[in-house]
Design a protein around this motif. Structure first.
Motif, mmCIF file in Angstrom:
data_model
loop_
_atom_site.group_PDB
_atom_site.id
_atom_site.type_symbol
_atom_site.label_atom_id
_atom_site.label_comp_id
_atom_site.label_asym_id
_atom_site.label_seq_id
_atom_site.Cartn_x
_atom_site.Cartn_y
_atom_site.Cartn_z
ATOM 1 N N VAL A 155 0.612 -0.975 0.267
ATOM 2 C CA VAL A 155 -0.278 0.221 -0.162
ATOM 3 C C VAL A 155 1.150 1.361 -0.382
ATOM 4 O O VAL A 155 0.862 2.547 -0.604
ATOM 5 C CB VAL A 155 -0.916 0.573 0.963
ATOM 6 C CG1 VAL A 155 -1.804 1.458 1.453
ATOM 7 C CG2 VAL A 155 -2.047 -1.473 1.101
ATOM 8 N N ALA A 156 2.114 1.188 0.784
ATOM 9 C CA ALA A 156 2.793 2.059 0.656
ATOM 10 C C ALA A 156 3.417 2.597 -0.664
ATOM 11 O O ALA A 156 3.446 3.319 -0.859
ATOM 12 C CB ALA A 156 3.673 2.060 2.098
ATOM 13 N N GLU A 157 3.615 1.278 -0.914
ATOM 14 C CA GLU A 157 4.599 1.891 -2.796
ATOM 15 C C GLU A 157 3.386 2.383 -3.664
ATOM 16 O O GLU A 157 3.977 3.220 -4.017
ATOM 17 C CB GLU A 157 4.820 0.491 -3.417
ATOM 18 C CG GLU A 157 5.967 -0.159 -1.932
ATOM 19 C CD GLU A 157 6.410 -1.706 -3.320
ATOM 20 O OE1 GLU A 157 7.583 -2.096 -2.751
ATOM 21 O OE2 GLU A 157 5.701 -2.373 -3.309
ATOM 22 N N GLY A 158 2.148 1.913 -3.303
ATOM 23 C CA GLY A 158 1.286 2.422 -3.895
ATOM 24 C C GLY A 158 0.879 3.890 -3.865
ATOM 25 O O GLY A 158 0.847 5.025 -4.674
ATOM 26 N N LEU A 159 1.307 4.920 -2.337
ATOM 27 C CA LEU A 159 1.107 5.909 -2.109
ATOM 28 C C LEU A 159 1.913 7.024 -2.083
ATOM 29 O O LEU A 159 2.341 7.490 -3.084
ATOM 30 C CB LEU A 159 1.081 5.755 -0.475
ATOM 31 C CG LEU A 159 -0.913 5.045 -0.152
ATOM 32 C CD1 LEU A 159 -0.592 5.307 1.312
ATOM 33 C CD2 LEU A 159 -2.108 5.918 0.296
ATOM 34 N N LEU A 160 3.808 6.395 -2.743
ATOM 35 C CA LEU A 160 4.309 7.234 -2.639
ATOM 36 C C LEU A 160 5.008 7.359 -3.711
ATOM 37 O O LEU A 160 5.706 7.381 -4.681
ATOM 38 C CB LEU A 160 5.947 6.716 -1.940
ATOM 39 C CG LEU A 160 5.383 6.785 -0.615
ATOM 40 C CD1 LEU A 160 7.042 5.942 0.172
ATOM 41 C CD2 LEU A 160 5.324 8.028 -0.111
ATOM 42 N N GLY A 161 4.344 5.995 -4.828
ATOM 43 C CA GLY A 161 4.362 6.424 -5.895
ATOM 44 C C GLY A 161 6.161 5.444 -6.928
ATOM 45 O O GLY A 161 6.464 6.165 -7.674
ATOM 46 N N THR A 162 6.498 4.406 -5.844
ATOM 47 C CA THR A 162 7.343 3.731 -5.589
ATOM 48 C C THR A 162 7.815 3.446 -7.670
ATOM 49 O O THR A 162 7.387 2.096 -8.024
ATOM 50 C CB THR A 162 7.355 2.221 -4.744
ATOM 51 O OG1 THR A 162 8.130 3.222 -3.534
ATOM 52 C CG2 THR A 162 8.828 2.249 -5.073
ATOM 53 N N ASN A 163 8.676 3.153 -8.161
ATOM 54 C CA ASN A 163 9.468 2.821 -9.243
ATOM 55 C C ASN A 163 10.554 2.428 -8.861
ATOM 56 O O ASN A 163 11.368 2.245 -8.412
ATOM 57 C CB ASN A 163 9.609 3.698 -10.302
ATOM 58 C CG ASN A 163 10.460 3.339 -11.605
ATOM 59 O OD1 ASN A 163 10.695 2.286 -11.471
ATOM 60 N ND2 ASN A 163 9.896 3.999 -12.869
ATOM 61 N N LYS A 164 10.409 0.549 -8.871
ATOM 62 C CA LYS A 164 11.748 -0.422 -8.470
ATOM 63 C C LYS A 164 12.882 0.219 -9.480
ATOM 64 O O LYS A 164 14.017 -0.704 -8.627
ATOM 65 C CB LYS A 164 10.842 -1.743 -8.954
ATOM 66 C CG LYS A 164 10.387 -2.082 -8.203
ATOM 67 C CD LYS A 164 9.954 -2.208 -6.057
ATOM 68 C CE LYS A 164 9.257 -2.025 -5.403
ATOM 69 N NZ LYS A 164 9.198 -3.706 -5.351
ATOM 70 N N ASP A 165 12.689 0.075 -10.766
ATOM 71 C CA ASP A 165 13.787 0.399 -11.520
ATOM 72 C C ASP A 165 13.920 1.875 -12.417
ATOM 73 O O ASP A 165 13.272 1.872 -13.226
ATOM 74 C CB ASP A 165 13.784 -0.607 -12.600
ATOM 75 C CG ASP A 165 15.888 -0.376 -13.032
ATOM 76 O OD1 ASP A 165 16.411 0.179 -12.623
ATOM 77 O OD2 ASP A 165 15.804 -1.225 -13.759
ATOM 78 N N PRO A 166 14.049 3.215 -11.744
ATOM 79 C CA PRO A 166 13.249 4.636 -12.441
ATOM 80 C C PRO A 166 14.158 4.648 -13.458
ATOM 81 O O PRO A 166 14.568 5.251 -14.248
ATOM 82 C CB PRO A 166 13.679 5.115 -11.148
ATOM 83 C CG PRO A 166 14.790 4.643 -9.994
ATOM 84 C CD PRO A 166 14.243 3.296 -10.264
#
Length: 494
Positions: A155-166
């Protein structure tokens, strides 16, 4: 501000406060939410990240505005300080952090060297590194079920907009990961192998767009003030409470004296690891563990030289594991011609080996009722001592930094391996830590609800009770999502 009451008031507009607002809205659509921020709104985009401002002169001016009560521009590092740093010594520039203000200064050999915090709409979300690595199993709260905590992290990854390999496709970074993997991947679980550093960022044609709390808040910022409102330059002087229930908050406009009362059904204090316990203390909410167990990881800094063509752009990450307690970031950096020693011809690569430190109840915040800070609250000082275990781990971390530099290419000539004072990462935690039971060693329960209160919650890195070496924002946002979910579930049934 016209409203005299609200369903939820959130003190602090950083990543965790914003996560509370977003998850409460998701699970309780009709909730009225007010967010209180002591600092100003410095960008047109609510909670936007300052590193997206490409005009460096303009960005520097905005960073000064983000400093809160002390808006003195920070000086850049001097030649003498730079030479001291290169030689592995302490330099005073470490006490000057652009866009942040100093809560106190201490002897770096004896205490947490300084305290910093942001004060602007978006909080530290306007200045954070955007690193969102996942904590190792050893770093996770042991009394929250594994599946539940993992779901919260997602959920936190979605809230922050995490990109695993930007920076996908960076061939030099990929090649380096393969070399590092030969050394560090054997015996690791697949999710803890050497990889790109996950970032809360969106790739663009020329550069990354870094995510602030604008991304976390999402559509909330477009709501009418009747349902969601941010009160900028507004200071919370105390949480008003009676018989184990928070009834609201006392607020005052920055620079003014006359305060007013905002009634609230639920209060969330999401300032930061220094100012959340400060506000509870000023409110007469003083559990035994308040402000104690302050903890942060060290950073062992190493400059390496890499022969690379094309130059590396991406940041690589060696995750911490049960057997490898360090979280290591490896990234391209820059040096001017005067910084380079003779024979330095390759690409400069910076490295941070994040080294955990022991948790001790005697490492603590202290509050002075006789001296008030710019909020009008008791001023903060920090008491912290290094442990024997810290010293032993630091020696291992320094050896690890040299080992990694040799894999990259070589340790950069003329640059010592530097141990930055604990606290320099700004990842303080533990000061309002969660616990499994109300036994005096914690401030809140596993859902961040303050012990002995029905409707008072705390948020931020301060709730983390474990020893960590990993950037904590993703972790603390995950824990915030659990508290927000509980608020929505409890209040919607009333």
């Amino acid at each position: 501000m016209s409203a005299k009451s609200t369903d939820v008031v959130i003190i602090g507009s950083g990543p965790t406060g914003s996560a509370y607002a977003r998850v409460i809205r998701r699970d309780w659509p009709e909730a009225r939410i007010v967010m209180v921020e002591a600092g100003p709104q410095i960008l047109p985009q609510v909670g936007g990240h300052l590193d997206n401002v490409t005009d460096l002169k303009k960005r520097a001016a905005l960073e000064v505005q983000a400093q809160g009560g002390d808006r003195t521009p920070r000086l850049s590092i001097s030649k003498e300080e730079w030479e001291a740093r290169r030689a592995g010594g302490f330099d005073a520039s470490m006490l000057r952090r652009s866009g942040l203000f100093i809560a106190n200064e201490s002897d770096p050999s004896e205490s947490l060297f300084a305290g910093f915090a942001a004060a602007n709409v978006g909080g530290m979300g306007t200045k954070w590194s955007t690193g969102t690595p996942t904590p190792s199993q050893a770093e996770r709260v042991p009394f929250i079920p594994t599946d539940e905590l993992q779901a919260a992290i997602e959920v936190a990854e979605g809230l922050l907009g995490t990109n695993k390999d930007p920076n996908a496709g960076d061939v030099t970074a990929i090649a380096l990961r393969e070399k590092l993997g030969e050394e560090f991947n054997p015996g690791r679980n697949p999710d803890r192998t050497v990889r790109a550093m996950p970032l809360a960022a969106t790739p663009g044609p020329d550069c990354l767009r870094y995510h602030g709390t604008d991304v976390v808040l999402g559509p909330l910022v477009d709501e009418a003030p009747e349902t969601f409102e941010i009160l900028a330059e507004t200071i919370c002087r105390r949480v008003v409470h009676e018989n184990g229930r928070a009834t609201g908050v006392e607020l005052v406009r920055a620079g003014e004296e006359e305060s007013w009362f905002l009634a609230a059904g639920t209060v969330v204090v999401a300032c930061d690891s220094l100012h959340t316990p400060q506000l509870l203390y000023a409110s007469g909410i003083r559990p035994a563990a308040l402000g104690r167990y302050i903890n942060d990881h060290y950073i062992v800094s190493q400059m390496a030289e890499m022969q690379s063509d094309p130059p590396m752009r991406a940041m690589n990450w060696i995750p911490a594991t049960n057997d490898f307690p360090f979280s290591v970031t490896i990234h391209a950096t820059t040096l001017s011609s005067i910084d380079r020693t003779p024979g330095f011809t390759g690409q400069p690569v910076g490295m941070g080996v994040f080294c955990p430190s022991d948790i001790d109840a005697d490492n603590r915040l202290e509050f002075d009722d006789e001296h008030l800070d710019w909020h009008g609250l008791p001023s903060i000082s920090i008491k912290w001592k290094q442990s024997e275990g810290d010293r032993a781990r630091l020696e291992r971390a320094k050896a690890t930094a040299i080992r990694i530099a040799e894999i990259i290419g070589r340790p950069a000539p003329g640059f010592a391996t530097i141990v930055l004072p604990v606290g320099s990462s700004l990842h303080y935690q533990g000061t309002v830590r969660m616990g499994e039971s109300n036994d005096g060693t914690s401030v809140c329960d596993r859902n961040s609800r303050v012990w002995d209160f029905e409707n008072l919650y705390v948020a931020g890195n301060g709730v983390i009770p474990t020893v960590t070496a990993t950037n904590p924002t993703l972790y603390s946002v995950a824990l915030a999502s659990l508290g927000a979910r509980q608020i929505a579930q409890a209040r919607r049934t009333i």
